[in-house]
Motif scaffolding. Structure first.
Motif, PDB file in Angstrom:
ATOM      1  N   ARG A  17      -0.792  -3.257  -2.313  1.00  0.00           N
ATOM      2  CA  ARG A  17      -0.249  -2.719  -3.557  1.00  0.00           C
ATOM      3  C   ARG A  17       1.178  -3.149  -3.828  1.00  0.00           C
ATOM      4  NH1 ARG A  17      -4.866  -1.871  -6.028  1.00  0.00           N
ATOM      5  NH2 ARG A  17      -6.165  -0.234  -5.086  1.00  0.00           N
ATOM      6  N   SER A  18       1.751  -3.939  -2.931  1.00  0.00           N
ATOM      7  CA  SER A  18       3.118  -4.444  -3.125  1.00  0.00           C
ATOM      8  C   SER A  18       3.032  -5.959  -3.312  1.00  0.00           C
ATOM      9  CB  SER A  18       3.988  -4.104  -1.916  1.00  0.00           C
ATOM     10  OG  SER A  18       4.006  -2.702  -1.696  1.00  0.00           O
ATOM     11  N   ALA A  19       3.209  -6.404  -4.566  1.00  0.00           N
ATOM     12  CA  ALA A  19       2.961  -7.806  -4.904  1.00  0.00           C
ATOM     13  C   ALA A  19       3.827  -8.770  -4.099  1.00  0.00           C
ATOM     14  CB  ALA A  19       3.196  -8.015  -6.409  1.00  0.00           C
ATOM     15  N   GLU A  20       5.039  -8.308  -3.728  1.00  0.00           N
ATOM     16  CA  GLU A  20       5.967  -9.233  -3.049  1.00  0.00           C
ATOM     17  C   GLU A  20       5.503  -9.637  -1.658  1.00  0.00           C
ATOM     18  OE1 GLU A  20       7.668  -5.033  -2.339  1.00  0.00           O
ATOM     19  OE2 GLU A  20       6.489  -6.121  -3.834  1.00  0.00           O
ATOM     20  N   ILE A  21       4.574  -8.900  -1.062  1.00  0.00           N
ATOM     21  CA  ILE A  21       4.112  -9.259   0.281  1.00  0.00           C
ATOM     22  C   ILE A  21       2.609  -9.535   0.336  1.00  0.00           C
ATOM     23  CG2 ILE A  21       5.939  -7.926   1.421  1.00  0.00           C
ATOM     24  CD1 ILE A  21       3.713  -5.851   2.114  1.00  0.00           C
ATOM     25  N   ALA A  22       1.923  -9.462  -0.800  1.00  0.00           N
ATOM     26  CA  ALA A  22       0.461  -9.544  -0.805  1.00  0.00           C
ATOM     27  C   ALA A  22      -0.051 -10.838  -0.168  1.00  0.00           C
ATOM     28  CB  ALA A  22      -0.073  -9.408  -2.230  1.00  0.00           C
ATOM     29  N   ASP A  23       0.489 -11.969  -0.587  1.00  0.00           N
ATOM     30  CA  ASP A  23       0.010 -13.253  -0.060  1.00  0.00           C
ATOM     31  C   ASP A  23       0.341 -13.400   1.426  1.00  0.00           C
ATOM     32  OD1 ASP A  23      -0.988 -13.936  -2.527  1.00  0.00           O
ATOM     33  OD2 ASP A  23       0.733 -15.174  -3.093  1.00  0.00           O
ATOM     34  N   LYS A  24       1.507 -12.908   1.830  1.00  0.00           N
ATOM     35  CA  LYS A  24       1.902 -13.034   3.235  1.00  0.00           C
ATOM     36  C   LYS A  24       1.019 -12.189   4.147  1.00  0.00           C
ATOM     37  CE  LYS A  24       6.764 -14.133   2.309  1.00  0.00           C
ATOM     38  NZ  LYS A  24       8.175 -13.680   2.495  1.00  0.00           N
ATOM     39  N   VAL A  25       0.635 -11.001   3.678  1.00  0.00           N
ATOM     40  CA  VAL A  25      -0.241 -10.146   4.481  1.00  0.00           C
ATOM     41  C   VAL A  25      -1.608 -10.801   4.635  1.00  0.00           C
ATOM     42  CG1 VAL A  25      -1.462  -7.943   4.537  1.00  0.00           C
ATOM     43  CG2 VAL A  25       0.960  -8.009   3.888  1.00  0.00           C
ATOM     44  N   ALA A  26      -2.151 -11.323   3.526  1.00  0.00           N
ATOM     45  CA  ALA A  26      -3.454 -11.988   3.598  1.00  0.00           C
ATOM     46  C   ALA A  26      -3.401 -13.193   4.528  1.00  0.00           C
ATOM     47  CB  ALA A  26      -3.909 -12.399   2.202  1.00  0.00           C
ATOM     48  N   ASP A  27      -2.345 -13.980   4.438  1.00  0.00           N
ATOM     49  CA  ASP A  27      -2.203 -15.159   5.307  1.00  0.00           C
ATOM     50  C   ASP A  27      -2.097 -14.753   6.774  1.00  0.00           C
ATOM     51  OD1 ASP A  27      -2.308 -16.834   3.130  1.00  0.00           O
ATOM     52  OD2 ASP A  27      -0.126 -17.118   3.000  1.00  0.00           O
ATOM     53  N   ALA A  28      -1.406 -13.639   7.038  1.00  0.00           N
ATOM     54  CA  ALA A  28      -1.205 -13.211   8.425  1.00  0.00           C
ATOM     55  C   ALA A  28      -2.522 -12.929   9.119  1.00  0.00           C
ATOM     56  CB  ALA A  28      -0.303 -11.977   8.462  1.00  0.00           C
ATOM     57  N   TYR A  29      -3.516 -12.419   8.375  1.00  0.00           N
ATOM     58  CA  TYR A  29      -4.781 -12.049   8.997  1.00  0.00           C
ATOM     59  C   TYR A  29      -5.721 -13.225   9.232  1.00  0.00           C
ATOM     60  CZ  TYR A  29      -3.772  -7.127   9.131  1.00  0.00           C
ATOM     61  OH  TYR A  29      -3.213  -5.909   9.441  1.00  0.00           O
ATOM     62  N   GLN A  30      -5.309 -14.413   8.845  1.00  0.00           N
ATOM     63  CA  GLN A  30      -6.072 -15.596   9.229  1.00  0.00           C
ATOM     64  C   GLN A  30      -5.204 -16.570  10.030  1.00  0.00           C
ATOM     65  OE1 GLN A  30      -7.615 -17.420   5.660  1.00  0.00           O
ATOM     66  NE2 GLN A  30      -5.760 -16.958   4.509  1.00  0.00           N
ATOM     67  N   GLY A  31      -4.058 -16.061  10.472  1.00  0.00           N
ATOM     68  CA  GLY A  31      -3.154 -16.867  11.273  1.00  0.00           C
ATOM     69  C   GLY A  31      -3.486 -16.817  12.759  1.00  0.00           C
ATOM     70  N   LEU A  32      -2.736 -17.573  13.537  1.00  0.00           N
ATOM     71  CA  LEU A  32      -3.003 -17.739  14.960  1.00  0.00           C
ATOM     72  C   LEU A  32      -2.916 -16.423  15.716  1.00  0.00           C
ATOM     73  CD1 LEU A  32      -3.619 -20.287  16.712  1.00  0.00           C
ATOM     74  CD2 LEU A  32      -1.197 -20.249  17.367  1.00  0.00           C
ATOM     75  N   PHE A  33      -1.904 -15.608  15.434  1.00  0.00           N
ATOM     76  CA  PHE A  33      -1.731 -14.365  16.184  1.00  0.00           C
ATOM     77  C   PHE A  33      -2.889 -13.408  15.924  1.00  0.00           C
ATOM     78  CE2 PHE A  33      -0.053 -10.017  16.665  1.00  0.00           C
ATOM     79  CZ  PHE A  33       0.285 -10.067  18.009  1.00  0.00           C
ATOM     80  N   ALA A  34      -3.285 -13.239  14.661  1.00  0.00           N
ATOM     81  CA  ALA A  34      -4.393 -12.335  14.361  1.00  0.00           C
ATOM     82  C   ALA A  34      -5.684 -12.820  14.998  1.00  0.00           C
ATOM     83  CB  ALA A  34      -4.564 -12.202  12.847  1.00  0.00           C
TER      84      ALA A  34
END
Length: 317
Positions: A17-34
């Motif tokens: 619900r916070s547009a400023e972090i939406a893309d970064k959160v989605a990217d994080a869940y397909q990144g190496l750490f996740a």
């Protein structure tokens, strides 16, 4: 809204619900750490797969689950957090892993924690290795890769039961962390180039990027081993697991994520409910019966334990 697509064809909808972090959160869940912890296939823009959980996300400091509701069709979770990041804000990753574990159970699957699957890429058969932290799973996984075997799961394994109660592995996590002392100790050349190193010195290998993960067809598990390995040990010994102990071991590895035994800040939830507990119990009871003659605890040096497993599993030798 983006959907986290999990191995097995189910999804978790992510409503940031916070547009400023939406893309970064989605990217994080397909990144190496996740992908070290969550069996993620990717993040898709439309719900082309069944959605079993929805996470409403607002930007904030730290990590907090402000509420959650269990629904007949889908569970709902409400969180306040910044972007997931290793060493900075890791809790959202472990929270999503817990949501995934409950989601799998509600969908008729099982998510086994602290597990590795080694297999013969040519015949669709494999071995399930369970073990508590530092029990030897990752070292045996990298020794298996060095021998040309496949590793279908590196930490958390997605599986379902066949009619006969035997386990079919659909896949799992595809990022492997291993202690480089293992390949030095046993004189093995690194089978894959690490893509990074943790602050504790563990090497990071991305099996999916290297084409060494299995996403094509289920792997039939022929035997189960609980590992107790050590770099200071020599030789190997095996003990068949019998009676109630089989169910006790399987219950731990099948339910601990759901019940919050895998800690994250400020504290994990307990997402167990009667229907989920009953589903997990049915699965592990049938598994315990199906593997009555092929369920062992293994003790000793990693290389010798692996050699014995291979000798006991003719198609892997």
């Amino acid at each position: 809204m983006p959907v986290i697509s999990l191995v097995g064809g189910i999804g978790i909808e992510l409503r940031v619900r916070s547009a400023e972090i939406a893309d970064k959160v989605a990217d994080a869940y397909q990144g190496l750490f996740a992908r070290r912890y969550i069996p993620v296939k990717g993040v898709v823009e439309t719900a082309s797969i069944p959605v079993k959980a929805v996470v409403e996300w607002w930007n904030g400091d730290g990590f907090e689950v402000t509420g959650y509701e269990f629904g007949e069709k889908a569970d709902a979770y409400y969180v306040r957090s910044g972007v997931p990041e290793p060493y900075v804000n890791e809790a959202p990753v472990f929270f999503m892993l817990q949501v995934a574990a409950r989601t799998y159970a509600r969908s008729g699957y099982i998510l086994l924690t602290d597990s590795v699957v080694i297999h013969d890429p040519s015949n669709g058969h494999g071995v399930l290795l369970l073990g508590y932290p530092h029990g030897g799973k990752s070292t045996i996984a990298v020794l298996s890769l060095a021998r040309g075997l496949g590793v279908a799961s590196t930490e958390n394994t997605v599986a379902r039961l066949r009619e006969d109660g035997r386990l079919e592995v659909l896949g799992g996590t595809t990022v492997l962390l291993y202690d480089p002392r293992g390949i030095e100790r046993y004189g093995v050349r690194p089978p894959l180039e690490p893509v990074g190193v943790t602050k504790h010195g563990y090497h990071i290998v991305d099996l999916e990027a290297a084409g060494r993960s299995n996403r094509e067809k289920p792997i039939l598990i022929d035997s189960i081993y609980v590992l107790h390995c050590s770099f200071s040990a020599t030789g190997s010994s095996f003990e068949k697991v019998s009676g109630r102990k089989r169910r006790k071991i399987l219950w731990h590895f099948a339910s601990s994520l759901i019940r919050g035994d895998d800690y994250y800040d400020p504290y994990p939830l307990n997402l167990a409910t009667k229907d989920v507990d009953e589903q997990v119990a049915r699965i592990i009871y049938r598994m315990a019966s199906a593997y009555v003659d092929s369920f062992y605890e293994a003790f000793g040096a990693h290389d010798q334990v692996l050699e014995t497993i291979l000798r006991n599993t003719s198609w892997l030798a």
